[in-house]
Design a protein around this motif. Structure first.
Motif, PDB file in Angstrom:
ATOM      1  N   GLU A 131       0.832  -1.210   0.000  1.00  0.00           N
ATOM      2  CA  GLU A 131       0.000   0.000   0.000  1.00  0.00           C
ATOM      3  C   GLU A 131       0.868   1.263   0.000  1.00  0.00           C
ATOM      4  O   GLU A 131       0.661   2.171  -0.802  1.00  0.00           O
ATOM      5  CB  GLU A 131      -0.915  -0.015   1.227  1.00  0.00           C
ATOM      6  CG  GLU A 131      -1.818   1.182   1.355  1.00  0.00           C
ATOM      7  CD  GLU A 131      -2.641   1.127   2.624  1.00  0.00           C
ATOM      8  OE1 GLU A 131      -2.809   2.190   3.241  1.00  0.00           O
ATOM      9  OE2 GLU A 131      -3.098   0.027   3.003  1.00  0.00           O
ATOM     10  N   ILE A 132       1.841   1.308   0.884  1.00  0.00           N
ATOM     11  CA  ILE A 132       2.689   2.496   0.990  1.00  0.00           C
ATOM     12  C   ILE A 132       3.598   2.610  -0.229  1.00  0.00           C
ATOM     13  O   ILE A 132       3.811   3.710  -0.755  1.00  0.00           O
ATOM     14  CB  ILE A 132       3.481   2.480   2.310  1.00  0.00           C
ATOM     15  CG1 ILE A 132       2.498   2.600   3.490  1.00  0.00           C
ATOM     16  CG2 ILE A 132       4.523   3.594   2.342  1.00  0.00           C
ATOM     17  CD1 ILE A 132       3.114   2.401   4.852  1.00  0.00           C
ATOM     18  N   MET A 133       4.103   1.493  -0.726  1.00  0.00           N
ATOM     19  CA  MET A 133       4.966   1.525  -1.902  1.00  0.00           C
ATOM     20  C   MET A 133       4.251   2.154  -3.094  1.00  0.00           C
ATOM     21  O   MET A 133       4.852   2.918  -3.862  1.00  0.00           O
ATOM     22  CB  MET A 133       5.432   0.118  -2.254  1.00  0.00           C
ATOM     23  CG  MET A 133       6.386   0.087  -3.418  1.00  0.00           C
ATOM     24  SD  MET A 133       6.986  -1.600  -3.698  1.00  0.00           S
ATOM     25  CE  MET A 133       7.725  -1.367  -5.305  1.00  0.00           C
ATOM     26  N   SER A 134       2.965   1.883  -3.236  1.00  0.00           N
ATOM     27  CA  SER A 134       2.209   2.441  -4.367  1.00  0.00           C
ATOM     28  C   SER A 134       2.075   3.961  -4.271  1.00  0.00           C
ATOM     29  O   SER A 134       1.807   4.622  -5.266  1.00  0.00           O
ATOM     30  CB  SER A 134       0.830   1.782  -4.476  1.00  0.00           C
ATOM     31  OG  SER A 134       0.002   2.175  -3.401  1.00  0.00           O
ATOM     32  N   GLU A 135       2.290   4.536  -3.084  1.00  0.00           N
ATOM     33  CA  GLU A 135       2.283   5.990  -2.920  1.00  0.00           C
ATOM     34  C   GLU A 135       3.620   6.606  -3.330  1.00  0.00           C
ATOM     35  O   GLU A 135       3.686   7.770  -3.702  1.00  0.00           O
ATOM     36  CB  GLU A 135       2.001   6.364  -1.466  1.00  0.00           C
ATOM     37  CG  GLU A 135       0.651   5.927  -0.958  1.00  0.00           C
ATOM     38  CD  GLU A 135       0.505   6.139   0.539  1.00  0.00           C
ATOM     39  OE1 GLU A 135       1.278   6.927   1.124  1.00  0.00           O
ATOM     40  OE2 GLU A 135      -0.384   5.496   1.138  1.00  0.00           O
TER      41      GLU A 135
END
Length: 127
Positions: free
Chosen positions: A91-95
């Motif tokens: 989830e955070i990587m996609s940001e």
């Protein structure tokens, strides 16, 4: 072959005999980053979200010092002491990254330096 040591004060100083990154021609090998705050060299406390974000921020700072960005990473390795945090990393990587995504590995480990819950290293290619 051209070899250049990469260093920035915007990422934690090395805590051992290694460089933050080494650039060989147009390939940059980024050392592992744990969630250390560069100014204090203290580990981020609290939930895993803050640790993951700090690691991406640290990697980003080293990428910038080498003339690139997170989106220039070709291969990312993620080390977690608890693989149940894998969805949170996604989830955070996609940001932090834009498509196309880098190649990646996620590995469960028993422990990491300074008691961190996450560490990442990478290989980046710059023009």
């Amino acid at each position: 072959m051209t070899r250049q040591i990469i260093h920035t004060d915007n990422a934690p100083a090395a805590i051992g005999p290694y460089s933050q990154a080494v650039k060989v021609d147009n390939t940059v090998y980024l050392s592992g980053q744990i969630p250390l705050i560069p100014e204090s060299m203290e580990l981020v406390t609290g939930d895993i979200n803050g640790q993951i974000r700090r690691v991406f921020d640290n990697l980003s700072a080293v990428c910038q010092a080498a003339g690139g960005s997170l989106n220039d990473i070709a291969k990312l390795n993620i080390f977690l002491t608890d693989l149940s945090h894998f969805p949170t990393v996604n989830e955070i990587m996609s940001e932090y990254f834009d498509e196309p995504w880098p190649a990646r590995a996620a590995i469960g480990v028993a422990s990491l330096p300074k008691g961190a819950e996450v560490e990442m290293d990478a290989i980046m290619v710059v023009e």
